[in-house]
Design a protein around this motif. Structure first.
Motif, short mmCIF file in Angstrom:
data_model
loop_
_atom_site.label_atom_id
_atom_site.label_comp_id
_atom_site.label_asym_id
_atom_site.label_seq_id
_atom_site.Cartn_x
_atom_site.Cartn_y
_atom_site.Cartn_z
N SER A 126 -12.31 -7.05 -3.49
CA SER A 126 -12.26 -6.03 -4.51
C SER A 126 -12.14 -4.42 -4.19
CB SER A 126 -13.15 -6.48 -5.83
OG SER A 126 -12.91 -5.47 -6.81
N ASN A 129 -10.62 -1.52 -8.44
CA ASN A 129 -10.11 -2.68 -9.44
C ASN A 129 -10.41 -1.98 -10.80
OD1 ASN A 129 -8.55 -4.84 -10.42
ND2 ASN A 129 -9.89 -6.25 -9.65
N ALA A 140 -3.60 -1.35 -12.30
CA ALA A 140 -4.76 -1.08 -11.34
C ALA A 140 -4.65 -0.11 -10.35
CB ALA A 140 -5.07 -2.48 -10.72
N ASN A 142 -5.97 0.02 -7.73
CA ASN A 142 -5.39 -0.10 -6.36
C ASN A 142 -3.95 -0.19 -6.02
OD1 ASN A 142 -4.87 -2.63 -7.39
ND2 ASN A 142 -6.85 -3.42 -6.96
N PHE A 212 -4.44 -4.79 -3.08
CA PHE A 212 -4.20 -5.42 -4.22
C PHE A 212 -3.69 -6.70 -4.50
CE2 PHE A 212 0.16 -3.79 -3.09
CZ PHE A 212 1.14 -4.46 -3.51
#
Ligand code: ATP
Ligand code: MG
Lengths: 290, 303, 243
Positions: A126, A129, A140, A142, A212
């Motif tokens: 993660s 996030n 998101a 990312n 991601f």
């Protein structure tokens, strides 16, 4: 949904373009058809995974570690595996077929190592996030970062190739490998550097993707396929073409997955590939040879 | 000539007694060897003379197995096999028409991803349309029945290979492999010839998968579309020499036993060793794989 | 005389370059016509369009009364046109005999087996290669490869034979032999279009010739007359500056 698909498509497309740039470097300049290319992408993703989850490193920092490491490793791979093939291709061997076969073997080798270490499960970590709002689309953070990175790296490479002496040499070898020695270019050396550079780009794409997406030890084949399709779409050795084709592919995938079914993205990729092969085998942006 | 035929028939007849001699494990090995002998021979049929390196063996093999898995409870077995061949045929024609007019490297790339494509499409279909991933095969076949069927198929495959070698089509293929310009100018329809051979080769591969299917009992896409099948087929055919009638089988026996031993003793490192051996083979053939192949051809021609 | 081959306003462009521009000519049954012109004037390209290797950009080609400009090389070969290549193309790993059999197994004659072998041997005798029939073609000398290419082209008993500089690159003695060989084919009644640079050969073999320069036909007539023509002489004298 439309803008969401558009944004996601651009994110995906950016990473595909990045991955394809490396492959077009390896195939267009070094003349190595690397079927294990996607494995380089995946290895980088796993390396980042390890750095992030065990050392708590920031993925951005790992980009700075993994990229150069991939350069060195690819350089070594070329010396050990490719250089002998290139050498014997002068005595009548067929470099294209030999390199396809050797890298096919390499694919299994790398995949086997990954399976032993990480198993066959999906992995991810993660990172950033959190949802951000972009042009009215919730996405998101990312993914935004991934797109930004792909763009920066892609544009950086483009400028490098377009405006530096080294870039000129690369283009010369890509277009006229036979004539390059006439202007005192050491083709073997350029080929090796281009291969290593291509490996580095693959790794960078891998790091960006790992930010991601989930990935598995066996996912390399799909990345190789996509990168190959983008390279052919853009015209072999055509860097700008690869960039544009990568974005197109990403967009198509995003739309197919949003409006049709996520399980059909590879099929749609293939369909584009087929239509393209039948319609313009020289690539969307390649010069037509009558 | 008839003597050779007699020898060939005699050998097949002798092999048919294997189930009486071997235990389960031995028979399993025999099934594997005969399967790969057919796959390698079918691969060589097309890729040997044309030099289009096909990495798609398992796409057809898997489709064959899947057809059996889907239909095994509804139709008579011979009919299922027929449908399997038909599916492989249609698929190969579609792929062939799209790619065989292009340079060899595009074909390689396309064939490389074909198995993955088919696997994903079937998975998608099973999940979304039929709602099941994974199927059971209940057919009343024991190992020896499968072995005998494969043996018959092997006989047919070798007969086809022999017949093509000595036919006009075989010569057409060799000419295409050497020089496409010459081929078209002496009147060979290049696309049609390649397509024909690709379709024959693919149909045989599909049949191998279909006949082997009952061995699995339970099937799902990730099991039958195992890329090592394509991979092994290519190495075996290349090592044995795809231009000699008995070349593929010469590559199959040692390599199959080697890989069988590797997978039994190093199950976790199998894929690594497989890749390593493959790389080694490409390097050991001193002047490149094609040169190696051509040496055999030259040798054959000089006789 | 009946017309065997007729081209009309034939043009071929490669990107921006027009290799052949608006060429029209006819060739009658049994006629032997020379095609000459400086390097790069479009002779091979013209031949390529007739044999189907290149699709014409525009214009027509009629062979025995049928349009053939849209056919593939294999279809054209089945109509009875055979050719040799400027850069000799033999099949190196196949034997001389097999190379020749290629010429008659697929085209208009479609022979196979013992019959094909017999016919191929006959052609090999004709070009003087019979004793090398079992050798791989890779082992042949340059002139022998050229002979083999000719045997392969002759094997199908073509209605029209296209020769692209078949006589170039030979030693003086080989050249004399070559001219004799083509003469014997001509005297057997064949129709031939001969691309050639060697004037003496053209004079000896072709009663009529066509001259091309920069993609265009600049002369067409009796060989003796044509070679006297001012623009033909200029095209040739000018050639070295362009080459
Ligand atoms: N496939 C091709 N693609 C691009 N240009 C071509 C191609 N083939 C020929 N050309 C060009 O067309 C022109 C005519 O070439 P062609 O080979 O027909 O000349 P030629 O008269 O046969 O010359 P030579 O006497 O040297 O054989 C040349 O400028 C050549 O570079
Ligand atoms: Mg020419």
């Amino acid at each position: 949904m439309l803008t969401t698909s558009l944004v996601i498509g651009l994110v995906l497309g950016g990473t595909y373009a990045l991955a394809a740039l490396g492959l077009t470097m390896q195939y267009g300049v070094s003349r190595i058809m690397n079927l294990a290319y996607g494995e380089f992408v995946i290895v980088a993703a796993f390396a980042t995974f390890v750095l992030v989850s065990t050392l708590g490193l920031d993925p951005l920092l790992s980009l700075l570690l993994v990229g150069p490491a991939a350069f060195v490793i690819s350089y070594a791979v070329y010396s050990v595996l490719m250089a002998p093939l290139v050498k014997r291709s002068r005595k009548g061997g067929n470099l294209e077929i030999d390199s396809i076969l050797v890298t096919f073997g390499l694919l299994f080798l790398i995949q086997g190592i990954l399976l032993v270490i990480f198993g066959a499960d999906f992995q991810s970590y993660s990172y950033l996030n959190v949802a951000v709002d972009l042009f009215g689309v919730t996405i998101a953070a990312n993914q935004v970062l991934a797109f930004g990175l792909a763009t920066v790296l892609g544009i950086g490479l483009f400028l490098l190739i377009r405006f530096t002496r080294w870039g000129l040499i690369l283009r010369a070898v890509a277009h006229r490998p036979d004539n390059a020695p006439l202007v005192a270019i050491n083709v073997d050396r350029v080929a090796q550097l281009a291969f290593a550079f291509g490996g580095m780009l693959a790794a960078q794409a891998g790091v960006v993707i790992s930010m991601f997406q989930t990935f598995t030890a066996t996912a390399g084949v799909v990345f190789t396929m996509k990168a190959l399709i983008v390279v052919i779409m853009g015209g072999v050795g055509n860097f700008l073409g690869a960039l544009i084709a990568g974005l197109i592919l990403g967009l198509v995938e995003a739309f197919v997955s949003a409006y049709l079914d996520p399980g059909l993205t590879l099929a749609s990729t293939y369909l584009i590939f087929l239509v393209l092969l039948l319609w313009r085998p020289q690539g969307l942006f390649g010069k037509s040879v009558s | 000539m008839s003597k050779k035929f007699g020898l060939f028939g005699g050998l097949l007849g002798l092999l048919a007694f294997a189930p009486l001699v071997f235990e389960d494990y031995g028979l399993g090995l025999m099934i594997g060897i005969v399967s790969y002998a057919i796959l390698a021979q079918a691969w060589s049929l097309f890729s040997g003379p044309t030099r289009y390196i096909s990495l798609a063996t398992v796409a057809f093999y898997g489709v064959g197995a899947y057809v059996v898995a889907v239909l095994n409870e509804d139709l008579a077995y011979p009919l299922i096999l027929l449908i399997a061949v038909g599916t492989g045929l249609v698929m190969s024609l579609a792929v062939g028409i799209a790619t065989l007019r292009l340079a060899g490297v595009y074909f390689v790339i396309f064939s490389f991803g074909l198995a993955e494509l088919v696997r994903q499409l079937i998975t998608w279909y099973e999940v979304n349309v039929s709602g099941t991933l994974g199927r059971y095969i209940f057919l009343p076949f024991e190992a020896r029945h499968i072995y005998w069927m494969l043996l018959v198929l092997a006989g047919v495959t070798f007969a086809i290979a022999w017949w093509i070698r000595n036919s006009r089509t075989g010569m057409a293929l060799r000419v295409i492999g050497e020089d496409e310009d010459v081929a078209s100018h002496v009147g060979i329809n290049i696309t049609r010839t390649k397509l024909l051979l690709f379709a024959i080769s693919a149909s045989l591969m599909t049949l191998v998968g279909a006949i082997q299917a009952p061995r699995w009992v339970y099937i799902e896409p990730s099991i039958v579309f195992n890329p090592t099948v394509s991979f092994l087929t290519v190495i075996m055919a290349l090592l044995g020499g795809p231009h000699r009638l008995l070349g593929p089988i010469c590559g199959v026996i040692p390599l199959f036993l080697l890989f069988e031993w590797l997978s039994a003793n190093f199950p976790n490192h199998y894929s690594i060793l497989l890749g390593g051996v493959f790389i080694l083979i490409v390097f050991l053939l001193p002047k490149g794989v094609l040169e190696f192949v051509d040496r055999f051809r030259l040798g054959g021609a000089a006789k | 005389m009946t017309v065997l081959l007729q081209t009309e306003d034939l043009t071929k462009r490669f990107g921006g370059l027009t290799a052949v521009r608006g060429v029209s000519f006819t060739l009658s049954f049994g006629e032997v016509v020379g095609l000459l012109g400086p390097n790069g004037s479009g002779k091979t390209t013209l031949l390529n369009m007739i044999s189907g290797a290149h699709r014409a950009t525009s214009g027509q080609i009629n062979f025995e009364g049928h349009p053939i400009q849209n056919l593939r090389p294999d279809q054209i070969s089945k109509q009875g046109i055979a050719r040799t290549f400027q850069l000799v193309k033999v099949l190196p790993t196949m034997t001389v005999l097999e190379n020749t059999i290629c010429g008659l197994a697929f085209g208009s004659s479609r022979m196979w087996g013992a019959e094909a072998e017999g016919k191929a041997m006959e052609k090999l005798h004709q070009v003087g290669l019979a004793d090398k029939a079992k050798q791989p073609a890779a082992t042949l000398t340059y002139i022998d490869s050229k002979r083999l290419e000719l045997a392969r082209a002759l094997a199908a008993d073509p209605h029209l034979l296209l020769l692209d500089e078949w006589l170039s690159g030979l030693t003086p003695e080989e050249l004399q032999e070559g001219i004799k060989l083509i003469k014997s084919i001509r005297d057997a009644g064949a129709s031939i279009l001969i691309v050639e640079h060697i004037m003496s050969a053209i004079r000896e073999l072709c009663p009529r010739c066509i001259v091309m320069n920069a993609g265009e036909k600049i002369a067409d007539g009796l060989t003796g007359d044509v070679l006297q023509q001012q623009d033909v002489i200029e095209a040739y004298l000018g050639a070295p500056h362009h080459a």
